[in-house]
Design a protein around this motif. Structure first.
Motif, PDB file in Angstrom:
ATOM      1  N   ILE A 151       0.646  -1.499   0.261  1.00  0.00           N
ATOM      2  CA  ILE A 151       0.000  -0.134  -0.142  1.00  0.00           C
ATOM      3  C   ILE A 151       1.073   0.880   0.011  1.00  0.00           C
ATOM      4  O   ILE A 151       0.375   2.096  -0.422  1.00  0.00           O
ATOM      5  N   LEU A 152       1.907   1.166   1.103  1.00  0.00           N
ATOM      6  CA  LEU A 152       2.796   2.100   0.901  1.00  0.00           C
ATOM      7  C   LEU A 152       3.692   2.599  -0.527  1.00  0.00           C
ATOM      8  O   LEU A 152       3.855   3.571  -1.028  1.00  0.00           O
ATOM      9  N   ILE A 153       4.053   1.745  -1.186  1.00  0.00           N
ATOM     10  CA  ILE A 153       4.867   2.035  -2.446  1.00  0.00           C
ATOM     11  C   ILE A 153       3.650   2.703  -3.356  1.00  0.00           C
ATOM     12  O   ILE A 153       4.144   3.479  -4.614  1.00  0.00           O
ATOM     13  N   THR A 154       1.993   1.599  -3.332  1.00  0.00           N
ATOM     14  CA  THR A 154       1.213   2.409  -4.223  1.00  0.00           C
ATOM     15  C   THR A 154       1.242   3.703  -4.254  1.00  0.00           C
ATOM     16  O   THR A 154       0.855   4.197  -5.343  1.00  0.00           O
ATOM     17  N   VAL A 155       0.766   3.859  -2.770  1.00  0.00           N
ATOM     18  CA  VAL A 155       0.735   5.383  -2.817  1.00  0.00           C
ATOM     19  C   VAL A 155       1.939   6.401  -3.120  1.00  0.00           C
ATOM     20  O   VAL A 155       1.724   7.478  -3.847  1.00  0.00           O
ATOM     21  N   SER A 156       3.246   5.657  -3.237  1.00  0.00           N
ATOM     22  CA  SER A 156       3.618   6.748  -3.299  1.00  0.00           C
ATOM     23  C   SER A 156       4.247   6.834  -5.125  1.00  0.00           C
ATOM     24  O   SER A 156       4.513   8.323  -4.988  1.00  0.00           O
ATOM     25  N   LEU A 157       3.635   5.692  -5.688  1.00  0.00           N
ATOM     26  CA  LEU A 157       3.657   5.698  -7.020  1.00  0.00           C
ATOM     27  C   LEU A 157       2.754   6.961  -7.372  1.00  0.00           C
ATOM     28  O   LEU A 157       2.750   7.588  -8.650  1.00  0.00           O
ATOM     29  N   LEU A 158       1.328   7.009  -7.217  1.00  0.00           N
ATOM     30  CA  LEU A 158       0.456   7.760  -7.384  1.00  0.00           C
ATOM     31  C   LEU A 158       0.748   9.588  -7.172  1.00  0.00           C
ATOM     32  O   LEU A 158       0.690   9.941  -7.507  1.00  0.00           O
ATOM     33  N   LEU A 159       1.833   9.855  -6.110  1.00  0.00           N
ATOM     34  CA  LEU A 159       2.361  10.684  -5.804  1.00  0.00           C
ATOM     35  C   LEU A 159       3.543  11.372  -6.841  1.00  0.00           C
ATOM     36  O   LEU A 159       3.129  12.224  -7.071  1.00  0.00           O
ATOM     37  N   LEU A 160       3.658  10.358  -6.781  1.00  0.00           N
ATOM     38  CA  LEU A 160       5.018  10.817  -7.815  1.00  0.00           C
ATOM     39  C   LEU A 160       4.005  11.843  -9.211  1.00  0.00           C
ATOM     40  O   LEU A 160       4.499  12.204  -9.694  1.00  0.00           O
ATOM     41  N   ASN A 161       3.565  10.368  -9.817  1.00  0.00           N
ATOM     42  CA  ASN A 161       2.534  10.814 -10.586  1.00  0.00           C
ATOM     43  C   ASN A 161       1.677  12.319 -10.710  1.00  0.00           C
ATOM     44  O   ASN A 161       1.618  13.195 -11.834  1.00  0.00           O
ATOM     45  N   MET A 162       1.222  12.349  -9.606  1.00  0.00           N
ATOM     46  CA  MET A 162      -0.074  13.219  -9.523  1.00  0.00           C
ATOM     47  C   MET A 162       1.470  14.974  -8.944  1.00  0.00           C
ATOM     48  O   MET A 162       0.673  15.904  -9.939  1.00  0.00           O
ATOM     49  N   ARG A 163       2.548  14.751  -9.064  1.00  0.00           N
ATOM     50  CA  ARG A 163       2.873  15.812  -9.132  1.00  0.00           C
ATOM     51  C   ARG A 163       3.876  16.340 -10.051  1.00  0.00           C
ATOM     52  O   ARG A 163       5.179  17.135 -10.016  1.00  0.00           O
ATOM     53  N   GLY A 164       3.991  14.996 -11.492  1.00  0.00           N
ATOM     54  CA  GLY A 164       5.039  14.790 -12.489  1.00  0.00           C
ATOM     55  C   GLY A 164       6.130  14.732 -12.476  1.00  0.00           C
ATOM     56  O   GLY A 164       6.832  14.825 -13.053  1.00  0.00           O
ATOM     57  N   ILE A 165       6.413  13.888 -11.415  1.00  0.00           N
ATOM     58  CA  ILE A 165       7.935  13.205 -11.168  1.00  0.00           C
ATOM     59  C   ILE A 165       8.218  12.614 -11.784  1.00  0.00           C
ATOM     60  O   ILE A 165       7.672  11.425 -12.157  1.00  0.00           O
TER      61      ILE A 165
END
Length: 267
Positions: free
Chosen positions: A253-267
């Protein structure tokens, strides 16, 4: 050919994922796959790839099995790449007649093929590390609330698992038919690609007939065991979440949230 099919086969190893509750694996895989559908930046793809490779290593299943399992979809991957390359408008880097190759097309083609490969590898991990009956039981438990709406959860779960398990069976039957034709002096593999595709058409009739026979035998076997609609049936090993399920589930779940945050911030 049957050995090259990833989906629907089970490989016994002593790994963390084999010991997990099937519900943990199903929920985690769905969450991760949904996060993969939002991948955009190069960094997010690299992080997702490292994550998938880590899962493959932890599963203790030979990499050769996964590489061999990607061969049947090689044509689909190539077609998807070429389609995106020639259909995406943008900065033209090569053209011939009405065909144009663009920078944006190359980027989209690589990105989509990369994503498909990651999704297939993740889906294969679920079936390679989970026995069909355990997968059916886990799916049934997850869908149990729908039974209050008179949804035949037990039958639906069994149907999904049988469909997944039938994939390698169908490929095995196809291999058997091809070997029978080769024994009679007709080898499809030596034909050129257009003729080879047409040569598979007559095989569909005996293949469908054999599959129908297999399905009928499976129906008799289920009836002989008095399965019925599946309601109220008990299991020898009831599913129960262990400490390892909470740990691994929390990490995923932590990794999934991290991927979503990377996409949301455009990193």
């Amino acid at each position: 050919m049957a050995k090259t099919v990833l989906i629907g086969q089970y490989v016994e190893t002593n790994s963390v994922f084999h010991r997990l509750d099937p519900r943990t694996k199903i929920i985690s895989m769905i969450m991760i796959m949904l996060s993969f559908l939002t991948l955009e930046s190069f960094i997010s793809y690299v992080v997702a790839t490292l994550f998938v490779v880590s899962i493959l290593l932890l599963s203790k299943i030979s990499f050769h099995i996964f590489v061999r399992g990607l061969k049947p979809i090689l044509f689909i991957l190539i077609f998807t790449f070429i389609y995106n390359v020639v259909s995406t408008k943008g900065t033209v880097i090569w053209s011939w007649s009405f065909i144009e190759v663009t920078v944006e097309g190359l980027y989209n083609g690589i990105r989509i093929v990369w994503r498909i490969m990651l999704l297939i590898l993740l889906a294969s991990i679920l079936t390679l590390t989970t026995k069909p009956l355990s997968l059916a039981h886990g799916l049934e438990k997850l869908l149990a609330p729908l039974s209050k709406l008179h949804v035949p959860v037990e039958q639906f779960s069994l149907m999904i698992v049988i469909a997944i398990r039938f994939i390698p069976t169908i490929v095995q039957e196809l291999d058997r038919i091809l070997l029978a034709q080769k024994a009679r002096g007709y080898d499809i593999t030596v034909l050129k690609l257009p003729k080879r595709i047409l040569a598979y058409v007559p095989i569909l009739i005996p293949l469908l007939f054999t599959i129908t026979q297999r399905a009928e035998q499976l129906t008799y076997a289920i009836d002989a065991r008095a399965y019925g609609n599946g309601k109220g049936r008990t299991t020898f090993r009831p599913l129960k979440f262990q400490q390892i399920d909470y740990k691994v589930g929390g990490i995923l779940i932590l990794i999934t949230v991290s991927l979503l945050l990377l996409n949301m911030r455009g990193i």
